[in-house]
Enzyme design. Structure first.
Site, short mmCIF file in Angstrom:
data_model
loop_
_atom_site.label_atom_id
_atom_site.label_comp_id
_atom_site.label_asym_id
_atom_site.label_seq_id
_atom_site.Cartn_x
_atom_site.Cartn_y
_atom_site.Cartn_z
N GLY A 50 1.73 12.45 5.82
CA GLY A 50 0.79 11.28 5.24
C GLY A 50 1.57 10.01 4.89
CB SER A 51 0.95 7.48 2.04
OG SER A 51 -0.28 7.13 2.68
#
Length: 584
Positions: A302-303
């Protein structure tokens, strides 16, 4: 009818006379027998007095045995010398079932000593006609009481049993050994040659009941294994384990992992997983709990990948720290797919794209790269390949060849979707920001001195600018204010990703946070992953960041790292700072 008169000697008249035996037949028979007897006598004299080696060899084969003498396995200790695995002397009782002679009273007494029943003992002896273990790896005093019963055909042998003082806290790193003290999991398996040593042997004389009646000689002395010093710090390991377990249970999560790295050396100071098991009692342990998830399980980061995209943009000179990017209206269509942000932010600088975790801003940055440029950066950092720590079951994650990337895939990979990593890989990658752009290898064993130089990935200027972005991410207005620590400047990034199930993203999440502190002179990298939180919260900033804060704060205090900011500014806020959610 008239009978024939009997001839002298009892033969009737008219019968044929018996043939006469040759006179030389008897001497021949007796001569042959004499020669055979003389041959046997000569052979007997020869074997017993002239060349008796044959009989001695045959006798030895029937009454002499060579027994293995086990070698003492080397200890495993932490970086301060505290024992994590050691071998203690034990005894194993065995028998040839057909040689056992015991009264019912003796069998009942043996069962009491071994904490079992006579029926179970009888079943063990009946299970195999040739050989049977009566009791494995029992304390020497218990074996002595059993042997004192005087049961014929019952034998004991010396062995070693591995003991793990750290129990479930250290289980996934240390692993365990099997019945013959050979490594089965973890470091015990990975370092089997170093730890095992070389068994010795001794020659004994046994009687017809296979009982040892004489110890003849030691043929080969056993060579003890070597001790192994790990990079782990027991104090940090217990801290990491305690906080990870509490977080997994509080969030009703499926599992979790936590890693603590030394920025200067690349040493792994703590590696915790939950669920876990006790290596001292493995009779009812599920294989699922034995996985070292930090090294064997992959997930979409993810981020947490956004800082790498920003770093590449700065390194290539196409963007600056304060270059503005238009993220309105909060979505970006590439081909047939549309990327969304959780909120519409409008104009954001590159630093704010990382701080607020904008998918649209990150995708726009990634769109300025050739696919090979982005792939090369990921590959240089080590994504898509094992770290080669020598740990059993370690995997390398997934990074597809750049030639297969579609524009939408390049965009999603820039913010951590379509790529998979292990928690250890992710922690290792963040060393590049905690250090000045170079990457050093990790080590599970203690190093006497730090590596002389690492692999240069980014310039020092790029690393420092991204470090500043990551510090912004934990401040109010960022995605992880709950990662802040009183007295220390902290930098880090959240990650929240849907889990793939059957090639489709499901409503299950992996929440992650990875960061370092103190920012003024980074000492530690801490990475946290919580798998499938189900208590209502699932963002990395809500679930993983608080774990990071507690582990990092405790670790810095334990290691005596001085604060780099006054306590007051962080202590003023009594209420949690507002969280900026990430768009998944």
């Amino acid at each position: 009818m008239r009978a024939h008169a009997a001839a002298p000697g009892g033969r009737a008249r008219g019968d044929a006379p018996a043939p006469a035996l040759p006179r030389y037949r008897a001497p021949i028979v007796f001569g042959v027998l004499a020669l055979l007897f003389a041959g046997l006598a000569g052979r007997s004299v020869y074997l017993q007095w002239i060349d008796n080696e044959f009989l001695q060899t045959q006798g030895s084969a029937r009454h002499s045995r060579e027994l293995e003498v086990p070698a003492h396995r080397g200890r495993i200790v932490d970086r301060s010398g505290e024992a994590l695995a050691l071998s203690t002397p034990v005894k194993t009782l065995w028998a040839f079932p057909d040689k056992v002679e015991a009264t019912p009273e003796q069998m009942a007494a043996l069962a009491r000593i071994l904490d079992t029943t006579p029926a179970r003992l009888a079943a063990r002896l009946a299970a195999n006609e040739d050989f049977a273990f009566v009791a494995k790896q029992i304390p020497p005093e218990t074996a002595a009481r059993a042997m004192a019963l005087g049961i014929r055909g019952l034998h004991d042998q010396n062995e070693y049993r591995r003991f793990y003082p750290g129990g479930e806290v250290m289980a996934h790193v240390i692993g365990f050994t099997g019945d013959r003290d050979a490594g089965q999991e973890g470091i015990e398996l990975a370092q089997q040659q170093w730890l095992a040593g070389v068994p010795g042997s001794r020659r004994v004389i046994i009687n017809r009941r296979s009982e040892v009646v004489e110890d003849v000689a030691a043929i080969r002395a056993p060579q003890a294994g070597r001790d192994l010093v790990l990079s782990l710090d027991t104090r940090l390991q217990y801290l990491a384990y305690r906080e990870l377990r509490a977080a997994v249970e509080a969030n009703r999560a499926k599992a979790g992992g936590l890693v603590v790295l030394d920025v200067a050396t690349g040493e792994i100071l703590a590696l915790a997983n939950w669920p876990t098991y006790n290596p001292n009692r493995r009779d009812k342990v599920a294989r699922e709990t034995m996985r070292n998830r930090a090294l064997t399980d992959v997930f979409e980061p993810g981020s947490t990948m956004k800082p790498f995209t920003a770093a590449l943009a700065l390194e290539k000179g196409r963007f600056r720290f304060d270059t503005q990017i238009q993220t309105a209206p909060g979505r970006l269509t590439i081909g047939n797919a549309t990327i969304h942000d959780a909120h519409m932010h409008g104009l954001l600088t590159v630093a704010q794209v990382v701080q607020k975790s904008s998918n649209v801003g990150t995708a726009k940055i990634a769109g300025t790269f050739a696919a090979e440029e982005m792939w090369r950066m990921f590959d240089d950092i080590g994504f898509g390949q094992p770290l080669r720590l020598g740990f059993p079951g370690e995997v390398g994650g997934r990074l597809r060849p750049f030639k297969t990337w579609r524009p939408i895939e390049q965009a999603t990979m820039s913010y951590g979707h379509g790529i998979s990593v292990t928690l250890m890989q992710l922690a290792h990658a963040y060393l590049v920001f905690a250090r000045d752009g170079d990457l050093i290898p990790l080590s599970l064993t203690r190093l006497e001195s730090p590596p002389l130089a690492g692999k240069s990935i980014f310039s020092a200027q790029t690393a420092r600018e991204v470090r500043a972005m990551l510090e912004m991410a934990v401040q109010p207005g960022g995605t992880a204010p709950q990662a802040r620590i009183p007295g220390y400047r902290v930098a880090g990034k959240t990650g929240t990703a849907h889990k793939l199930e059957g090639g489709v993203y499901a409503d299950r999440y992996v929440a992650a946070f990875v960061g370092f502190a103190p920012v003024s002179d980074p000492k530690l990298v801490v990475a946290v992953m919580i798998d499938e939180p189900s208590a209502g919260k699932y963002y990395g900033g809500e679930v993983a960041a608080p774990v990071f804060a507690r582990v990092m704060a405790g670790s810095l205090r334990t290691l005596g790292v001085a604060p780099d900011i006054p306590l007051a500014p962080v202590q003023v806020a009594r209420e949690p700072a507002p969280l900026v959610p990430e768009k998944l």
